[in-house]
Design a protein around this motif. Structure first.
Motif, mmCIF file in Angstrom:
data_model
loop_
_atom_site.group_PDB
_atom_site.id
_atom_site.type_symbol
_atom_site.label_atom_id
_atom_site.label_comp_id
_atom_site.label_asym_id
_atom_site.label_seq_id
_atom_site.Cartn_x
_atom_site.Cartn_y
_atom_site.Cartn_z
ATOM 1 N N MET A 24 86.363 67.244 42.941
ATOM 2 C CA MET A 24 86.202 67.408 44.370
ATOM 3 C C MET A 24 85.154 67.813 44.664
ATOM 4 O O MET A 24 84.333 68.730 44.308
ATOM 5 C CB MET A 24 87.531 68.290 44.657
ATOM 6 C CG MET A 24 88.778 67.585 44.459
ATOM 7 S SD MET A 24 90.203 68.757 44.961
ATOM 8 C CE MET A 24 90.014 70.175 43.802
ATOM 9 N N ASP A 45 98.278 82.048 43.246
ATOM 10 C CA ASP A 45 98.719 80.796 42.632
ATOM 11 C C ASP A 45 99.245 79.626 43.704
ATOM 12 O O ASP A 45 99.027 78.503 43.577
ATOM 13 C CB ASP A 45 100.353 81.117 41.718
ATOM 14 C CG ASP A 45 100.051 81.899 40.577
ATOM 15 O OD1 ASP A 45 98.712 81.874 40.176
ATOM 16 O OD2 ASP A 45 101.009 82.396 40.202
ATOM 17 N N GLN A 46 99.501 80.111 44.792
ATOM 18 C CA GLN A 46 99.880 78.863 46.088
ATOM 19 C C GLN A 46 98.542 78.791 46.395
ATOM 20 O O GLN A 46 98.407 77.284 46.702
ATOM 21 C CB GLN A 46 100.572 79.787 47.297
ATOM 22 C CG GLN A 46 101.995 80.116 46.675
ATOM 23 C CD GLN A 46 102.834 78.867 46.349
ATOM 24 O OE1 GLN A 46 102.790 77.931 47.104
ATOM 25 N NE2 GLN A 46 103.738 78.925 45.242
ATOM 26 N N ILE A 86 95.887 78.113 44.705
ATOM 27 C CA ILE A 86 95.352 77.273 43.572
ATOM 28 C C ILE A 86 96.169 75.946 43.620
ATOM 29 O O ILE A 86 95.678 74.800 43.584
ATOM 30 C CB ILE A 86 95.300 78.042 42.188
ATOM 31 C CG1 ILE A 86 94.388 79.223 42.195
ATOM 32 C CG2 ILE A 86 95.193 77.075 41.094
ATOM 33 C CD1 ILE A 86 94.416 80.223 41.150
ATOM 34 N N LYS A 87 97.544 76.132 43.772
ATOM 35 C CA LYS A 87 98.115 74.841 43.841
ATOM 36 C C LYS A 87 98.008 74.073 45.179
ATOM 37 O O LYS A 87 98.010 72.667 44.880
ATOM 38 C CB LYS A 87 99.894 75.328 43.959
ATOM 39 C CG LYS A 87 100.376 75.877 42.762
ATOM 40 C CD LYS A 87 101.814 76.084 42.969
ATOM 41 C CE LYS A 87 102.399 76.735 41.494
ATOM 42 N NZ LYS A 87 103.828 77.138 41.914
ATOM 43 N N THR A 88 97.507 74.607 46.087
ATOM 44 C CA THR A 88 96.977 73.667 47.469
ATOM 45 C C THR A 88 95.806 73.276 47.198
ATOM 46 O O THR A 88 95.610 72.173 47.669
ATOM 47 C CB THR A 88 96.812 74.897 48.771
ATOM 48 O OG1 THR A 88 98.338 75.443 48.797
ATOM 49 C CG2 THR A 88 96.689 74.169 49.931
ATOM 50 N N TYR A 89 94.675 74.145 46.573
ATOM 51 C CA TYR A 89 93.463 73.596 46.575
ATOM 52 C C TYR A 89 93.061 73.207 45.313
ATOM 53 O O TYR A 89 91.807 72.205 45.121
ATOM 54 C CB TYR A 89 92.493 74.620 47.167
ATOM 55 C CG TYR A 89 92.733 74.812 48.628
ATOM 56 C CD1 TYR A 89 92.463 73.877 49.680
ATOM 57 C CD2 TYR A 89 93.285 75.967 49.018
ATOM 58 C CE1 TYR A 89 92.705 74.130 51.183
ATOM 59 C CE2 TYR A 89 93.636 76.324 50.210
ATOM 60 C CZ TYR A 89 93.129 75.545 51.403
ATOM 61 O OH TYR A 89 93.287 75.953 52.690
ATOM 62 N N GLY A 90 93.555 73.512 44.339
ATOM 63 C CA GLY A 90 93.351 73.013 42.737
ATOM 64 C C GLY A 90 92.170 74.008 42.452
ATOM 65 O O GLY A 90 91.806 73.819 41.115
ATOM 66 N N LYS A 91 91.232 74.736 42.981
ATOM 67 C CA LYS A 91 90.379 75.307 42.328
ATOM 68 C C LYS A 91 89.947 76.491 43.534
ATOM 69 O O LYS A 91 90.401 76.588 44.754
ATOM 70 C CB LYS A 91 89.031 74.524 42.225
ATOM 71 C CG LYS A 91 88.552 73.866 43.176
ATOM 72 C CD LYS A 91 87.194 73.410 43.375
ATOM 73 C CE LYS A 91 86.532 72.756 44.470
ATOM 74 N NZ LYS A 91 85.243 72.261 44.321
ATOM 75 N N ASP A 139 85.999 78.273 44.596
ATOM 76 C CA ASP A 139 84.465 78.271 44.381
ATOM 77 C C ASP A 139 84.094 79.729 44.618
ATOM 78 O O ASP A 139 83.152 80.216 43.765
ATOM 79 C CB ASP A 139 83.840 77.283 45.430
ATOM 80 C CG ASP A 139 84.194 75.881 44.959
ATOM 81 O OD1 ASP A 139 83.785 75.526 43.706
ATOM 82 O OD2 ASP A 139 85.192 75.297 45.660
ATOM 83 N N HIS A 145 89.971 79.192 37.106
ATOM 84 C CA HIS A 145 89.993 78.018 38.353
ATOM 85 C C HIS A 145 88.778 78.013 38.985
ATOM 86 O O HIS A 145 88.554 77.384 40.027
ATOM 87 C CB HIS A 145 90.961 78.265 39.211
ATOM 88 C CG HIS A 145 92.566 78.126 38.583
ATOM 89 N ND1 HIS A 145 93.022 77.232 37.999
ATOM 90 C CD2 HIS A 145 93.094 79.346 38.355
ATOM 91 C CE1 HIS A 145 94.437 77.794 37.633
ATOM 92 N NE2 HIS A 145 94.404 78.808 37.823
#
Length: 213
Positions: free
Chosen positions: A1, A72-73, A75-80, A82, A125
Motif C-alpha cells: 500500500m 489492534d483495531q 492495525i485491523k483497519t489499516y494493516g500497518k 508508519d 507492523h
C-alpha cells in the motif's frame, strides 16, 4: 500500500491535533486514540473538514489491555502503521514528599508504560517506520512542584534513547522531542511549531533527542 498511516496515542486539542493536521496535509491517514469518544468524534470531523482522512479509536493509555485492544483495531483497519506519536502524560502537582507511591505509579503508567505498550504493539507492523515521543524540559531540569511529571518526562527520555539503540537495527527511527517551555498558541512554543518539528524529525530520522527551545 502506498498510503501512509500516522497513529497518535493521547489525542487532544494541542500538540496531538496539530501534529495530526501536519501529517494529514502531507498525505497521511490519521488514526487517533483517546478515552473520550466525544473528543475523538470532534477531532475526526475537524480533520475531515480539512480534507484529511481521520478515524478515532477509543482506548485508555493507563490500561495495557485497553490500549493494546485499541491499537489492534487500528492495525485491523489499516494493516500497518508508519508513524507513531505518543503524546500522553500525567503528573499530579505536588512535591516529592507529598506524593503517594500509588499516585506516582499511576502517573508513570500513562507517561511511560503506555509508550512502551504502544511501541511493542506497533513495531511488528512497521517497515522503516518512525516512533516519536513527546518529552519535556522537566526531564533535564526537574521542578519540585511537578515532581511526578518530571519523573515521567525523565522516563520517556530514557526509554527513547534505549529504543533508538534497539530499533535502529530494524530500520525503525525513534526520537523524543524535549520541549523546554510551556506550549501556548501564538508563541514560539505553539502546537503548530511543535508539529512542524515532529515532521522534520520523521523526515530526518537522525537524532534520538531534539531539544525544542
Amino acid at each position: 500500500m502506498s498510503e501512509k498511516i500516522v497513529l497518535i496515542v493521547g489525542a487532544g486539542p494541542g500538540i496531538s491535533l496539530h501534529t495530526a493536521r501536519k501529517f494529514g496535509k502531507e498525505g497521511f491517514k490519521v488514526a487517533m486514540i483517546s478515552r473520550s469518544k466525544e473528543s475523538l468524534a470532534k477531532y475526526e470531523n475537524e480533520l475531515q473538514n480539512e480534507g484529511i482522512e481521520a478515524k478515532g479509536f477509543p482506548g485508555d493509555v493507563s490500561s495495557e489491555e485497553s490500549l493494546t485492544t485499541a491499537i489492534d483495531q487500528v492495525i485491523k483497519t489499516y494493516g500497518k502503521i508508519d508513524v507513531l506519536l505518543y503524546n500522553a502524560a500525567s503528573g499530579k502537582p505536588g512535591k516529592p514528599t507529598m506524593l503517594s507511591a500509588d499516585q506516582l505509579v499511576e502517573d508513570f503508567k500513562i507517561s511511560v508504560a503506555g509508550a512502551l505498550t504502544s511501541v511493542k504493539s506497533v513495531v511488528s507492523h512497521m517497515e522503516n517506520g518512525a516512533i516519536l515521543l513527546t518529552g519535556g524540559g522537566l526531564a533535564l531540569t526537574p521542578y519540585a512542584d511537578y515532581s511526578s511529571l518530571a519523573i515521567g518526562k525523565a522516563g520517556i527520555r530514557n526509554i527513547a534513547y534505549s529504543l533508538n539503540q534497539e530499533l535502529s537495527e530494524r530500520g525503525i527511527y525513534v526520537g523524543t522531542l524535549t520541549i523546554k517551555g510551556f506550549v501556548e498558541e501564538g508563541t514560539y512554543f505553539s502546537p503548530e511549531n511543535i508539529a512542524e518539528t515532529f515532521y522534520h524529525m520523521y523526515e530526518n530520522r537522525k537524532d534520538a533527542e531534539v531539544i525544542f527551545e
